[in-house]
Design a protein around this motif. Structure first.
Motif, PDB file in Angstrom:
ATOM      1  N   ARG A   9      -1.535  -0.089  14.965  1.00 24.64           N
ATOM      2  CA  ARG A   9      -2.782   0.156  14.254  1.00 24.64           C
ATOM      3  C   ARG A   9      -3.634   1.079  15.121  1.00 24.64           C
ATOM      4  O   ARG A   9      -4.103   0.680  16.189  1.00 24.64           O
ATOM      5  CB  ARG A   9      -3.509  -1.162  14.008  1.00 24.64           C
ATOM      6  N   PHE A  10      -3.783   2.329  14.674  1.00 21.14           N
ATOM      7  CA  PHE A  10      -4.560   3.302  15.459  1.00 21.14           C
ATOM      8  C   PHE A  10      -6.040   2.917  15.464  1.00 21.14           C
ATOM      9  O   PHE A  10      -6.707   2.968  16.478  1.00 21.14           O
ATOM     10  CB  PHE A  10      -4.407   4.702  14.845  1.00 21.14           C
ATOM     11  N   ASN A  11      -6.522   2.567  14.321  1.00 17.09           N
ATOM     12  CA  ASN A  11      -7.905   2.143  14.174  1.00 17.09           C
ATOM     13  C   ASN A  11      -7.972   1.358  12.864  1.00 17.09           C
ATOM     14  O   ASN A  11      -6.936   1.029  12.285  1.00 17.09           O
ATOM     15  CB  ASN A  11      -8.857   3.351  14.166  1.00 17.09           C
ATOM     16  N   SER A  12      -9.133   1.097  12.389  1.00 15.88           N
ATOM     17  CA  SER A  12      -9.226   0.291  11.159  1.00 15.88           C
ATOM     18  C   SER A  12      -8.800   1.084   9.934  1.00 15.88           C
ATOM     19  O   SER A  12      -8.735   0.542   8.837  1.00 15.88           O
ATOM     20  CB  SER A  12     -10.654  -0.217  10.987  1.00 15.88           C
ATOM     21  N   PHE A  13      -8.505   2.357  10.122  1.00 17.51           N
ATOM     22  CA  PHE A  13      -8.161   3.189   8.955  1.00 17.51           C
ATOM     23  C   PHE A  13      -6.665   3.473   8.838  1.00 17.51           C
ATOM     24  O   PHE A  13      -6.153   3.693   7.758  1.00 17.51           O
ATOM     25  CB  PHE A  13      -8.892   4.540   9.006  1.00 17.51           C
ATOM     26  N   ILE A  14      -6.000   3.505   9.961  1.00 16.75           N
ATOM     27  CA  ILE A  14      -4.605   3.970   9.921  1.00 16.75           C
ATOM     28  C   ILE A  14      -3.688   2.945  10.580  1.00 16.75           C
ATOM     29  O   ILE A  14      -3.944   2.489  11.705  1.00 16.75           O
ATOM     30  CB  ILE A  14      -4.439   5.330  10.646  1.00 16.75           C
ATOM     31  N   LYS A  15      -2.628   2.625   9.888  1.00 15.55           N
ATOM     32  CA  LYS A  15      -1.603   1.731  10.436  1.00 15.55           C
ATOM     33  C   LYS A  15      -0.235   2.361  10.212  1.00 15.55           C
ATOM     34  O   LYS A  15       0.025   2.878   9.119  1.00 15.55           O
ATOM     35  CB  LYS A  15      -1.682   0.370   9.749  1.00 15.55           C
TER      36      LYS A  15
ATOM     37  N   GLN B  37      -0.193   3.476   6.422  1.00 14.59           N
ATOM     38  CA  GLN B  37      -1.224   2.951   5.526  1.00 14.59           C
ATOM     39  C   GLN B  37      -2.557   3.558   5.973  1.00 14.59           C
ATOM     40  O   GLN B  37      -2.959   3.420   7.122  1.00 14.59           O
ATOM     41  CB  GLN B  37      -1.267   1.429   5.643  1.00 14.59           C
ATOM     42  N   PHE B  38      -3.190   4.246   5.066  1.00 17.58           N
ATOM     43  CA  PHE B  38      -4.487   4.861   5.355  1.00 17.58           C
ATOM     44  C   PHE B  38      -5.525   4.145   4.492  1.00 17.58           C
ATOM     45  O   PHE B  38      -5.357   4.051   3.272  1.00 17.58           O
ATOM     46  CB  PHE B  38      -4.482   6.351   4.993  1.00 17.58           C
TER      47      PHE B  38
ATOM     48  N   GLN C  78     -13.305   2.950  -0.013  1.00 17.23           N
ATOM     49  CA  GLN C  78     -12.805   2.369  -1.257  1.00 17.23           C
ATOM     50  C   GLN C  78     -11.365   2.795  -1.566  1.00 17.23           C
ATOM     51  O   GLN C  78     -10.854   2.509  -2.637  1.00 17.23           O
ATOM     52  CB  GLN C  78     -13.687   2.811  -2.430  1.00 17.23           C
ATOM     53  N   THR C  79     -10.754   3.500  -0.646  1.00 15.99           N
ATOM     54  CA  THR C  79      -9.449   4.097  -0.963  1.00 15.99           C
ATOM     55  C   THR C  79      -8.382   3.636   0.026  1.00 15.99           C
ATOM     56  O   THR C  79      -8.644   3.574   1.233  1.00 15.99           O
ATOM     57  CB  THR C  79      -9.540   5.639  -0.916  1.00 15.99           C
ATOM     58  N   GLU C  80      -7.216   3.336  -0.503  1.00 11.79           N
ATOM     59  CA  GLU C  80      -6.084   2.999   0.358  1.00 11.79           C
ATOM     60  C   GLU C  80      -4.874   3.816  -0.099  1.00 11.79           C
ATOM     61  O   GLU C  80      -4.561   3.855  -1.293  1.00 11.79           O
ATOM     62  CB  GLU C  80      -5.766   1.515   0.249  1.00 11.79           C
TER      63      GLU C  80
END
Lengths: 603, 353
Positions: free
Chosen positions: A292-298, A332-333, A337-339
């Motif tokens: 998990r790079f940060n809360s946005f990208i896994k 996973q980005f 509101q977007t995934e």
């Protein structure tokens, strides 16, 4: 994701294993088995429970006989079944027999409907099913006893021991039944359908530094059944025994930003049919790394290598083997509101050209306030299924030149989530090409597998779930409905008359659901399932079709609790309208029947 | 002379009765008095075998004319049909039953099943007894280990005698008080059992591999089709002496054949199938035919062959994909295509009445 939303609402105690997790999967087709139903039906097989909670159909060759799943109008070979990340689909037959999957074993059962080959590899064209259980960090004992109609007797023990860094799960189970139910059509008793099975699971784990877990999971299952004959057949004496062993040695590393898992699995499937034996042994290596790079990208990358051997008189020199390898990656980005999900996989199979597999989805929150969440999702995927060992190597018939089946899958849906009500609806489309079928290849009637068919499937699934609590009375209601239409769009010249027809055993309408009312220590549940007419042969002659059926089960139960001791008693009546129905043509299913289940739990 | 009315009345009544009797003889006994009966096995493992009826006069087919209540169909793997004594005897191979029905309206009369009826194949009714060829059970290698012919009392269903044959016994032929049984076993057996119904003795006549069906020619000689194995020239048409049943003649066939042997209207030509083609052979020939008699590209899987003794027409059954309804292709005696007829699933035999 919609599925994750579900899990938060219904299944607070469920956990998901690394390789079997539902992360990186688009959630519109997610069906997680509800715990209460799971408990009531734990002495039935997984298919019996699934068909009450998900829009699926099962091709059962009788009562507690071979059972194959139909997800979104695909075949049983188009749904992969995994236990703790280990594929259970029989390598020679390409499918799982659900009668060999006792519900009592699993803490969590979830079905992802729709293509997911990029996550689960070969076969996940129609869906994928994840079965998990794992040792608990708390000591507990659970005993389960059930007596039912037609000589059914089931017992199960589940033990969890935890001390310091060790934890162990032990499960033992057995079940038997005379299964001599009255055949409603003939008023005769079903002959030659008695069965028994037993088995155990042993899963010790050692946790080092709260981050590294070493574990060994073993599962042995033995089933012995007389094969239920079709209605009208006497003097049948076929018998089938299945001896299944599954072992998994694993290491898990779970840190804040990354996790790693290494699996070594070995499965053996022995089928003894009237003394004729075949054995498939499979070794599996799996490695998976998530970051998990940060809360946005896994990100997730992994590899899998499998070697399968099958022995039996149906194979050249009595033995064939094959290796398969896969590399896969997922991303996973997530932002506001977007995934966005992206899964890719490249399989490699001995002497077989395989496609590059891709899956992508976008999920958008359209409305979110303290009362309502509305989301939209769009997903597309390419999926594949490799020919089975039987398809490729069966003596005098196997076709080494077969291509993999290949599917293009798309879906779009909306979900509405309210405090007491959730509604999910999605449209799906699936085009499966190179569909492998065993067909006569000459006028003498010799059968060989061929890539002869293309099938187009489209449909709509809708799921309603309502729950509320009024004056200590909790009400839960679930309704699943699926409309699915499939059509054979291409076939061989010889089979031209099948073009435009519907696949066999694929009902156009499926509905299921339940209504549960709990008041203090009492609970009652009404469960329903129904499927429309099913064709049983390729030309869709209605003379041979199975008519629509609707089943209703009712359970009433009570819980008693004293300090750490908890006793649950359930009295169930299944098929209470005593309906005569068949899930596979010619094979009787029981009418009204009863079961009394008593469960003791010490925590 | 005056004729008194009183004396005329009995004569008139008698005449009415006599004429009525005469009318009764000509009146149809049922819907299925004469025609072509198509035995459809049904799907393997399911009880959806059916009987179709082709009416020669109306040229129409009626499907599923016999239903063994409470089933919606005749039974599981409908193997063969035999007419005798105004009754139809229907053998359900997987159902392990013999259904007996009225031969004209196909109303069920009775069902015979017992513990020794395990994979029955063919039946002949004679003098209140049924003679049934029975494969018996398969062993763990899917091999047949104990086949036999049963003598069953038709009235009670009780087994009277069991005659041991070689494995895979198929068609039966009754010649006087001798019963001939072809021991096929997918080419694994190579004998015809000759059962003396008086003494109960059984003799075996050695023939080529896979004897499966009989035909009696214009000279009353007995022909046996031996379907062979995978090896070339193992199949043959053999002729047995009509009195001694000894082997008189063998005509080798280059490739394995289907299971049905048919004979022309005048009983001078034999017909059999190989590789989806129909071959014709004179009963006086000494060598196998070089060319096929009938070929049909629309034929998916050749599954049955019969010759209508009323018309001489040749009927070929097409199993198509083994799971859906099949077809029958009809040719005249010269091999010219006449028509296509719909059948049930896996048309396996034609029986003519």
């Amino acid at each position: 994701m919609f599925g994750q939303s579900d899990s938060v609402i219904y299944l607070k105690e469920l956990r998901v294993e690394a390789l079997a997790e539902k992360n990186f999967l688009p959630g519109s087709g997610m069906h997680i088995l509800e715990r209460g139903l799971h408990e009531i039906y734990q002495n039935k097989h997984v298919g019996d429970v699934l068909q009450l909670q998900a829009p699926v159909y099962f091709r059962n060759y009788g009562s507690n006989m071979i059972s194959g799943i139909i997800v979104r109008s695909t075949g049983p070979q188009h749904t992969t079944v995994n236990w703790k990340g280990l594929s259970l689909n029989h390598f020679a037959l390409g499918q799982s027999d659900f009668s060999l999957l006792p519900t009592i074993l699993f803490d969590s059962i979830f079905l992802h409907a729709g293509g997911s080959s990029a996550r689960y590899g070969s076969g996940a064209i129609g869906g994928s099913l994840q079965l998990t259980n794992q040792p608990s960090p708390f000591n507990s004992i659970k005993l389960n006893v059930e007596q039912g109609s037609f000589g059914k007797s089931a017992q199960g023990i589940k033990l969890n021991f935890a001390k310091r860094n060790f934890r162990t799960l032990i499960q033992l189970y057995r079940q038997e039944a005379e299964n001599d139910f009255p055949i409603l059509k003939t008023n005769e008793r079903q002959q030659q359908a008695n069965y028994r099975f037993s088995g155990f699971q042993f899963n010790p784990e050692y946790v080092l530094n709260k981050a590294i877990t070493f574990g060994l999971a073993t599962w042995y299952h033995y089933a012995d059944r007389n094969v239920q004959p079709a209605i009208g057949i006497v003097n049948s004496n076929n018998n089938q025994q299945d001896v299944l062993t599954r072992s998994l040695l694993y290491v898990k590393v779970d840190k804040e930003n990354f996790s790693f898992r290494q699996n070594f699995g070995r499965t053996t499937d022995l089928i003894n049919y009237n003394g004729s034996k075949s054995t498939v042994t499979r070794n599996t290596w799996q490695s998976e790394f998530q970051y998990r790079f940060n809360s946005f990208i896994k990100l997730d990358i992994g590899t899998e290598w499998q070697q399968a051997k099958v022995s039996g008189s149906g194979y050249p020199n009595g033995l064939v083997d094959e290796w398969r390898a896969d590399v896969f990656a997922s991303a996973q980005f997530q932002k506001r509101q977007t995934e966005v999900l992206l899964n890719i996989r490249k399989p490699f199979i001995e002497n077989l050209e395989t496609p590059f597999i891709l899956q992508t989805s976008v999920e958008q929150t359209l409305l979110s306030n303290n009362k309502v969440i509305v989301k939209g999702i769009a997903a597309t995927s390419f999926n594949y299924r490799a020919p089975t060992l039987n398809d490729r190597y069966w003596i005098n018939s196997g076709n080494i030149n077969l291509n993999p089946e290949y599917s293009k899958n798309a879906e779009a849906g909306l979900s509405f989530l309210h405090q007491t009500l959730s509604i999910k609806s999605s449209f799906f489309y699936n085009l499966i090409d190179n569909w492998i079928q065993w067909k006569p290849v000459d006028q003498s009637g010799l059968f060989k597998p061929q890539n002869v068919q293309q099938v187009r499937i489209s449909g709509i699934e809708t799921k309603f779930h309502f729950h509320t609590t009024v004056n200590n009375c909790r009400i839960d209601a679930l309704l699943n409905y699926q409309w699915a239409k499939n059509i054979v769009t291409k076939t061989s010249i010889v089979n031209e008359s099948v073009k435009g027809k519907t696949l066999i055993y694929t009902p156009e309408h499926i509905a299921s659901g339940y209504l549960r009312v709990s008041y203090k220590k009492f609970h009652s549940q009404l469960a329903l399932q129904s499927a429309s007419q099913r064709f049983t042969e390729e030309l869709n002659n209605s003379v041979y079709a199975l008519p629509m059926y609707g089943l209703m089960d009712f359970t009433i139960g009570r819980q008693l609790q004293y300090e750490q001791h908890k006793v649950s008693i359930n009295l169930s009546a299944f098929n209470i309208t005593n309906q005569s129905y068949q899930l596979y043509a010619g094979f009787a299913q029981p009418g009204r029947n009863y079961a009394l289940q008593i469960q003791y739990q010490l925590k | 002379m005056q004729i008194r009315l009183k004396s005329i009345v009995p004569i008139l009544l008698l005449a009415i009765i006599l004429f009525s009797c005469s009318d009764d003889d000509n009146r149809p006994k049922g819907l299925y008095d004469e025609g072509v009966f198509i035995v459809n096995e049904g799907q393997f493992g399911q009880a959806n075998g059916t009987l179709s009826f082709y009416n020669r006069a109306t040229e129409t087919v009626t499907s599923n004319i016999f239903q063994a209540a409470p089933l919606n169909f005749a039974g599981a793997v409908f193997q063969s049909l035999h007419f005798a004594n105004d009754k139809a005897y229907m053998v359900m191979n997987a159902g392990n039953k013999i259904e007996i029905a009225n031969a004209f309206n196909f109303e069920s009369i009775k069902t015979i099943s017992n513990e020794e009826l395990i994979n029955p194949r063919f039946v002949i009714a004679n003098n209140g007894k049924l003679y049934v060829s029975v494969w018996g059970s398969f062993d763990e290698n899917f091999s047949l280990v104990d086949s036999y012919v049963l003598e069953i009392d038709e009235a009670t269903g009780i087994v009277l005698r069991e005659f041991d044959t070689d494995e895979g016994t198929e068609e039966l032929l009754l010649v006087g008080n001798k019963l001939l049984a072809a021991n096929y076993n997918f080419g694994g057996s190579n004998t015809v059992s000759v059962i003396d119904l008086v003494t109960g003795s059984v003799n075996h006549v050695s023939v080529n591999a896979g004897p499966t069906s009989f035909a009696v020619d214009a000279n009353d000689n007995i022909w046996v089709l031996c379907s062979g194995t995978n090896e070339a020239n193992s199949a043959a048409l053999v002729r047995l002496n009509k009195n001694s049943f000894e082997l008189e003649k063998t005509i080798s066939l280059s490739e394995s054949t289907g299971q049905d042997l048919a004979i022309s209207l005048d009983k001078s030509n034999l017909f059999f199938m190989a590789d989806g083609k129909v071959y014709q052979l004179s009963i006086n020939a000494n060598n196998a035919p070089e060319n096929s008699f009938i070929e049909n590209e629309d034929l998916a899987v050749a599954y049955a062959l019969g010759v209508d003794p009323s018309t001489g027409n040749i009927w070929i059954g097409d199993a198509f994909n083994f799971t859906s309804d099949g077809k029958a292709f009809v040719y005249n005696a010269q091999g010219e295509f006449l028509k296509e007829v719909n059948t049930g699933i896996n048309p396996t035999a034609f029986v003519f009445k």
